[in-house]
Design a protein around this motif. Structure first.
Motif: not given
Length: 202
Positions: A71-79, A150-159, A161-164
């Motif tokens: 989960q942390e890796i996905w958070k880092q990638l998004h950032a 569904g707004d076509r923009e991916i936030t850190a929170v969405e990533v 939640v999905a990774a968890k």
């Protein structure tokens, strides 16, 4: 060799008409993997394994990750992909996955499009016009798997939640860790869940 058939359909090798093959490729049915491979696009399983290898290499892990680390890796990638933005769109995802996979978006493996339009812009290749690119495929799948509003923009929170959810569902033996096979299954799962393209992509 193709032959004319009633209704305007054309029968191709194996007795399948063009629409059936096109639909099967777009839906990413495994029986059409060999056709996608000939077109330069890997099948879902091969693509998932490739992404897993690159993801683990990026994580400096050999065979797996603890769920929390995954989960942390996905958070880092998004950032890293967002830089100073709060959310990332499809172009950011394509660039990010191209970098993760060791591709350049302008190369065969990472390009988004097939033919040039006016002004030098490129448009996505059609289903029989060549591969849309590995990074574009996984970016589109990732977008659908994470974009909860569904707004076509991916936030850190969405990533996050999905990774968890991915780590919880993917940890089949419930040992708190994801091995390479489980991570590959996660990637393959959201690739297969991606809806078929209908001309204009989301």
């Amino acid at each position: 060799m193709s032959h004319g058939v009633p209704g305007g359909k054309r029968t191709l090798t194996g007795g399948l008409d063009r629409w059936t093959i096109s639909h099967g490729i777009a839906k990413r049915h495994p029986e059409f993997d060999h056709i996608r491979t000939r077109m330069g696009e890997p099948g879902d399983s091969a693509l998932a394994k490739r992404i897993t290898e690159k993801f683990l290499a990026h994580s400096k892990a050999e065979s797996g990750l603890a769920n929390a680390k995954f989960q942390e890796i996905w958070k880092q990638l998004h950032a890293a992909w967002a830089v100073d933005k709060k959310s990332i769109g499809r172009p950011d995802l394509i660039q990010g996955f191209a970098k993760l996979l060791g591709e350049q978006p302008g190369e065969r493996g990472g390009r988004v499009g097939g033919q040039a339009e006016r002004g030098g812009q490129r448009r996505p290749a059609n289903r029989f016009g060549g591969p849309i690119g590995t990074s574009a495929v996984i970016a589109r799948a990732f977008s659908y798997a994470t974009d909860s509003d569904g707004d076509r923009e991916i936030t850190a929170v969405e990533v996050q939640v999905a990774a968890k959810k991915w780590s919880a569902d993917g940890d089949k033996d419930k040992n708190g860790e994801l091995n390479s096979e489980e991570i590959s299954a996660i990637f393959e799962g959201f690739i297969k869940s991606m809806p078929a393209s209908r001309g204009r992509r989301r």
